[in-house]
Design an enzyme around this catalytic site. Sequence first.
Site, PDB file in Angstrom:
ATOM      1  N   CYS A  12      39.025  28.656  18.321  1.00  0.00           N
ATOM      2  CA  CYS A  12      39.778  29.583  19.153  1.00  0.00           C
ATOM      3  C   CYS A  12      39.970  30.843  18.306  1.00  0.00           C
ATOM      4  O   CYS A  12      39.580  30.874  17.147  1.00  0.00           O
ATOM      5  CB  CYS A  12      41.116  28.958  19.520  1.00  0.00           C
ATOM      6  SG  CYS A  12      41.851  29.665  20.983  1.00  0.00           S
ATOM      7  N   CYS A  88      38.524  29.233  23.860  1.00  0.00           N
ATOM      8  CA  CYS A  88      39.044  30.479  24.419  1.00  0.00           C
ATOM      9  C   CYS A  88      37.891  31.446  24.618  1.00  0.00           C
ATOM     10  O   CYS A  88      36.925  31.436  23.851  1.00  0.00           O
ATOM     11  CB  CYS A  88      40.153  31.077  23.565  1.00  0.00           C
ATOM     12  SG  CYS A  88      39.680  31.789  22.000  1.00  0.00           S
ATOM     13  N   CYS A  96      29.643  33.917  15.822  1.00  0.00           N
ATOM     14  CA  CYS A  96      30.102  32.818  14.978  1.00  0.00           C
ATOM     15  C   CYS A  96      29.255  32.743  13.713  1.00  0.00           C
ATOM     16  O   CYS A  96      28.110  33.196  13.696  1.00  0.00           O
ATOM     17  CB  CYS A  96      29.967  31.488  15.713  1.00  0.00           C
ATOM     18  SG  CYS A  96      31.016  31.331  17.159  1.00  0.00           S
TER      19      CYS A  96
END
Length: 173
Positions: A12, A88, A96
Amino acid sequence: MSDKTYNILVLCTGNSARSIMAEALFNTMGRGRFHAFSAGSHPSGAVNPFAVERCEALGYDTTGLRSKSWDEFATPDAPQMDFVITVCDQAAGEVCPIWPGKPITAHWGFEDPAAFAGSDEAKREVFTKVYRQIMTRVSQFVNLPLHVLDRNAIQKEVRAIGDRPAEESNEQR
């Protein structure tokens, strides 16, 4: 039945509520088959007290819970993840790190209960609603027959869980 323990990283943005509750649910509902971790792209530095409350109600040991950066899990000595799940929409849209081992990824979006403004009683209600939604999806996941599915089938199933509405479970915790 496989004896493999699967590592799951739940991401998240703030790592203060949704990912923390998902970590606790995976570790509890997974009955030793899963070892879950949580992290955030921009950790808030503190775990939301309402998230702690939900985890404690589950009987989960909250003493080690902390808001941490996903960078901790992108190092060579970090546990290798089998699954990375974003919870989220903001974290799902961010770039990432490259996770070692090419884990299966999925996005399971949930409303941010930490962003809700209101009385403590109203906040508690929103946290309980989101917690139950997470519980529903975690339950679907931990009941997948991972030991008989190939990687593509697992990827499809894990993503499909996030595509279905996150309805509340009738289960009370």
